[in-house]
Each structure stands twice: as structure tokens, then as C-alpha cells.
Design an enzyme around this catalytic site. Structure first.
Site, PDB file in Angstrom:
ATOM      1  CE1 TYR A 188      -4.111   1.406  -0.211  1.00  0.00           C
ATOM      2  CE2 TYR A 188      -4.583  -0.747   0.719  1.00  0.00           C
ATOM      3  CZ  TYR A 188      -5.003   0.391   0.049  1.00  0.00           C
ATOM      4  OH  TYR A 188      -6.298   0.510  -0.343  1.00  0.00           O
ATOM      5  CE  LYS A 240      -5.410   2.364 -25.432  1.00  0.00           C
ATOM      6  NZ  LYS A 240      -6.375   3.467 -25.601  1.00  0.00           N
ATOM      7  CG  ASP A 290      -6.917  10.842 -24.361  1.00  0.00           C
ATOM      8  OD1 ASP A 290      -5.950  10.116 -24.053  1.00  0.00           O
ATOM      9  OD2 ASP A 290      -8.105  10.500 -24.208  1.00  0.00           O
ATOM     10  CB  THR A 327      -2.941   3.889 -22.193  1.00  0.00           C
ATOM     11  OG1 THR A 327      -2.567   3.864 -23.573  1.00  0.00           O
ATOM     12  CG2 THR A 327      -4.399   4.264 -22.079  1.00  0.00           C
ATOM     13  NE  ARG A 386      -4.852  -4.222 -19.769  1.00  0.00           N
ATOM     14  CZ  ARG A 386      -5.193  -3.728 -20.959  1.00  0.00           C
ATOM     15  NH1 ARG A 386      -6.054  -2.744 -21.055  1.00  0.00           N
ATOM     16  NH2 ARG A 386      -4.682  -4.230 -22.050  1.00  0.00           N
ATOM     17  CD  GLU A 406      -4.576   5.870   0.851  1.00  0.00           C
ATOM     18  OE1 GLU A 406      -5.653   5.303   0.641  1.00  0.00           O
ATOM     19  OE2 GLU A 406      -4.393   6.646   1.812  1.00  0.00           O
TER      20      GLU A 406
HETATM   21  C1  LIG Z   1      -7.390   3.846 -24.751  1.00  0.00           C
HETATM   22  C2  LIG Z   1      -7.802   5.268 -24.617  1.00  0.00           C
HETATM   23  C3  LIG Z   1      -8.206   5.804 -23.391  1.00  0.00           C
HETATM   24  C4  LIG Z   1      -8.498   4.991 -22.153  1.00  0.00           C
HETATM   25  O1  LIG Z   1      -7.707   4.024 -21.718  1.00  0.00           O
HETATM   26  P1  LIG Z   1      -8.225   2.938 -20.646  1.00  0.00           P
HETATM   27  O2  LIG Z   1      -6.940   2.470 -20.061  1.00  0.00           O
HETATM   28  O3  LIG Z   1      -8.963   1.907 -21.412  1.00  0.00           O
HETATM   29  O4  LIG Z   1      -9.086   3.626 -19.659  1.00  0.00           O
HETATM   30  C5  LIG Z   1      -8.489   7.152 -23.323  1.00  0.00           C
HETATM   31  N1  LIG Z   1      -8.390   7.935 -24.394  1.00  0.00           N
HETATM   32  C6  LIG Z   1      -8.018   7.464 -25.607  1.00  0.00           C
HETATM   33  C7  LIG Z   1      -7.923   8.397 -26.755  1.00  0.00           C
HETATM   34  C8  LIG Z   1      -7.716   6.112 -25.756  1.00  0.00           C
HETATM   35  O5  LIG Z   1      -7.354   5.650 -26.966  1.00  0.00           O
END
Ligand SMILES: *Cc1c(COP(=O)(O)O)cnc(C)c1O
Length: 426
Positions: free
Chosen positions: A73, A248, A219, A245, A254, A75
Site C-alpha cells: 500500500y 498500447k 489525449d 495509457t 495496463r 497512498e
Molecule cells: C485507450 C484510450 C483511453 C483509455 O484508456 P483505458 O486504459 O482503457 O481507460 C483514453 N483515451 C483514448 C484516446 C484512448 O485511446
């Protein structure tokens, strides 16, 4: 400022540290769950992983994820935790933060968000109040759930205006973005998408944001790995906040991350913890550090460029097979195609491809033409496939969607391709 962590103590070795990663023990104790994991492992190595958001992490990343740091943990932030015993958790987070900031040239990195959506939630929490207006890519054009979907926190708590793409070129219509920004006066503009195969023009987004006094949030969940490898332009010099993220193209565990300038660092950190999350997942944070270390290598830069080259070969091959390719190609790992010219809709096309062992998604098509197919080259490139393999995959698409060949024979060809390039050799 990042603090250099101590090197691993010389007296620690894998034999005396208790790292109980024993799959045989899991098999003996819980054959039901172990069987599911083994079947998933076989599915991943027997079929072609073309889901554009997926990749194969390295054994080193998996080792960090399966480590006893999962028990800890932690935090708070390094040096300011709410729990005892955080020395190694602090060290792991400091390495991850330092590596992320260096890799992307950012003043500040927060590596705690549990996912990409958590990162976007924290960015909104840091910059906006409920009811504020946000301008983002419309969901029908490739906006993410966190860009205003009615069932998502974003759609419930903020007013979204959606921009789209030019119907002929499929490219973002910046004149429309500017007109919407002037008309709606958003507090933030979001650039980034789940299916746009080209680079956003971050400079133009910055100009438009400045004209209307809006924050610019990039994003970059999809292209973050390409950015790390120098195969795509970086939003870091332009955006106030960059969300991403780590799982990807970036090929980490993840999870999510946020980059920003020093002036927003404290607001972002407080928006992640304690506003949107409790304890960080420290095993994931350690695995993020491993992935950032990998992404900083010359080999990863080669990989990132290959991912794009492979997507271009795939796009050209699919066009030759008769698919309509969105934006006439790609600059990234993403290829979006409409199977309509083959007389098949997106959902049936995907079912036929899945039956042949090609795993991928459908996605919204820019012109409201029903659904298309979205695929990506991050995973197949990690497992070592080359341009000739991409041409074969394009031919498999044509044969599977036209039902020109029996699914069993196509499945055998997929097995041959994946058998030559197993994701985890040995
Ligand atoms: C994949 C993605 C997310 C979210 O990712 P998660 O880990 O699934 O919550 C947010 N914005 C965009 C543009 C994405 O491609």
C-alpha cells in the site's frame, strides 16, 4: 525534482529474494483459473492480435507486474506516504517518474493513474469544474468515451461540443474546430482519438486554444509509444496536459500516465491522489518504469518506426484488396477500413475475420456509414513480423471477408504466421 534512487543493493539476488512466481504451483492449487490463463496464453499465440490498442509486454514487464510490490500500500507520493514501509515503493516511483519525464521531455510526470480513463478524469478534475464546456473529437468520428459519452463521467459532468473530420479527406477539419471554439468558448480543448490514423496538428490546436483562452489537453493514449520512439510528433511542447495509457504502442503494463509543466504539477498530482484514486498500484508503477526504460532504447525507436511502416504496407494491401481505407492511408499504427465495397458490413466482416483467427475491432466510420474495421500493427510487430507478413495479412483479410476461401485453411495460414513469430519464444 526527480531524485536519483539508490542502485539495487549488491547483496540482493533473485535466489534469496522471495519472488514466488510459480505457475506450476498455481496449476496445482487452482487448475480452474490456471487453465483459463493457459488457454488465454494459447489464444494470444495462435491468433493474430490486430486489436489496435493491444501489444505484447516484455517478460521483464510481466515479472515486475507479478512481483510482491503488488502487496504494498502506498497512498501519497514518494517521501510523503500515508503508509509505513514505502522505501522501495518510493524508489520504484521515482525511477518511473524520472524515466517518463526524460523520455518525453516533460517537466513533470505522474505515473499513478490506474488507466487512461483515470488519467483523463484527473486532467479534467485538475483544470475544470462540473458544467464547464469541453471541445473534443465527436464520438462518431473517433472520440473516446472520456470525450463526452453519455454513459461516462465526462458526458454526465461536462458540456461537450464535438468536432469532426472533412467528409472527403477524412482529416480533422480545423476550420470547424476553430469555429466551434469561438462559438462555444470551451474551458478545455481535447485532441486525441481512438481511431484517427493521422497525426493531430498540435500547433494549430494550441493556436485555437490560445485564441479562446482554453486549456489544451492531448489525449495521446494511442500514439504515446510512437512519440517515445520518435515516430510521431510530440504534443508535450504544445499541450498544457498530456494524458496517455502505458499499455498500447508504448508496450508497458495496463495503466495511465500524465505529463505537464511545472506550474500544473501540484494540481495534477492532487487530482490523481487524493481526488480520483487511493493507493497507487506499485507493481504496475514498477512495470511502467521497466517499460519506459525499454522505450528509451535504440531498439525501441526501430520498433516504433517499423510499426508505422507495417501499418502503411497493410493499408496499401487492404486498398488493393478492395477495402476503402480511411484518410487513404496512415501515419501511425492504426488502419481504419470500410469493407462496404466488398459488399459486407463491418460487423459481418469482423465475424468472418475472427473465424479465420484475425482478432480486431469494429469502429465508427467518419461519415456515418455504419461501422468499419480498426486494426493496428503494434502487437504483430513486437512478435517480429515483417513487411512481407503484412502483405500476407492483407491478402488474408481479402479472402476472409469475401469468403473466398474456407475459414479452416485461412486459420492454418494464420497459425503458420504466428508459429514462425511466437509472442513469447520458448
Ligand atoms: C485507450 C484510450 C483511453 C483509455 O484508456 P483505458 O486504459 O482503457 O481507460 C483514453 N483515451 C483514448 C484516446 C484512448 O485511446
Amino acid at each position: 525534482m526527480p531524485v536519483t534512487p539508490p542502485a539495487a543493493p549488491a547483496d540482493v539476488s533473485p535466489t534469496d529474494a522471495a519472488v514466488p512466481q510459480d505457475f506450476d504451483a498455481l496449476l496445482r492449487q487452482d487448475p480452474e483459473v490456471a487453465g483459463i490463463l493457459l488457454a488465454e496464453s494459447r489464444r494470444q499465440s495462435d491468433t493474430l492480435q490486430l486489436v489496435a490498442a493491444e501489444n505484447f509486454t516484455s517478460p521483464a514487464v510481466l515479472a515486475a507486474l507479478g512481483s510482491p510490490l503488488a502487496n504494498k500500500y502506498a497512498e501519497g507520493y514518494p517521501g510523503a506516504r500515508h503508509h509505513g514501509g514505502c522505501e522501495q515503493a518510493d524508489a520504484a516511483e521515482r525511477v518511473a517518474v524520472r524515466r517518463a519525464a526524460t523520455l518525453f521531455g516533460a517537466e513533470h510526470a505522474n505515473v499513478q493513474p490506474h488507466s487512461g480513463s483515470s488519467a483523463v478524469l484527473a486532467a479534467y478534475a485538475a483544470l475544470l469544474r462540473p458544467g464547464d464546456t469541453v471541445l473534443a473529437m465527436g464520438l462518431a468520428y473517433g472520440g473516446h468515451l472520456t470525450h463526452g459519452a453519455p454513459g461516462n463521467f465526462s458526458g454526465r459532468w461536462f458540456e461537450f461540443a464535438g468536432y469532426g473530420v472533412d467528409p472527403d479527406s477524412g482529416l480533422i477539419d480545423y476550420a470547424q474546430v476553430r469555429a466551434l471554439a469561438r462559438a462555444r468558448r470551451p474551458k478545455a480543448i481535447v485532441c486525441g482519438s481512438i481511431s484517427y490514423p493521422r497525426h493531430p496538428d498540435y500547433g494549430t490546436f494550441r493556436e485555437i486554444a490560445d485564441e479562446v483562452g482554453a486549456y489544451l489537453i492531448a489525449d495521446a493514449a494511442h500514439p504515446m509509444g510512437l512519440i517515445a520512439g520518435g515516430a510521431a510528433p510530440s504534443p508535450v511542447p504544445y499541450a498544457d496536459v498530456v494524458c496517455a495509457t502505458t499499455h498500447k504502442v508504448l508496450r508497458g503494463p495496463r495503466g495511465g500516465m500524465i505529463l505537464c509543466g511545472a506550474e500544473l504539477a501540484e494540481r495534477i498530482d492532487r487530482a490523481v491522489f487524493p481526488f480520483t484514486q487511493g493507493g497507487a498500484q506499485m507493481h504496475t508503477v514498477a512495470a511502467k518504469a521497466v517499460a519506459f526504460g525499454e522505450a528509451a532504447t535504440p531498439a525501441y525507436a526501430v520498433y516504433a518506426h517499423q510499426v508505422v511502416a507495417h501499418a502503411r504496407v497493410l493499408a496499401a494491401g487492404l486498398e488493393a484488396e478492395g477495402f476503402e481505407v480511411a484518410t487513404d492511408g496512415t501515419d501511425t499504427h492504426l488502419v481504419v477500413v470500410d469493407p462496404a465495397p466488398l459488399g459486407v458490413d463491418g460487423r459481418s466482416a469482423r465475424d468472418r475475420l475472427m473465424a479465420a483467427g484475425l482478432v480486431l475491432d469494429t469502429c465508427a466510420l467518419p461519415h456515418g456509414n455504419g461501422r468499419g474495421l480498426r486494426l493496428g500493427t503494434a502487437a504483430v510487430t513486437t512478435q517480429g513480423m515483417d513487411e512481407a507478413d503484412m502483405a500476407r495479412i492483407a491478402a488474408l483479410f481479402g479472402a476472409a471477408v469475401r469468403e473466398a476461401d474456407d475459414a479452416g485453411r485461412l486459420r492454418a495460414e494464420v497459425r503458420e504466421l504466428t508459429g514462425r513469430n511466437p509472442p513469447y519464444p520458448g
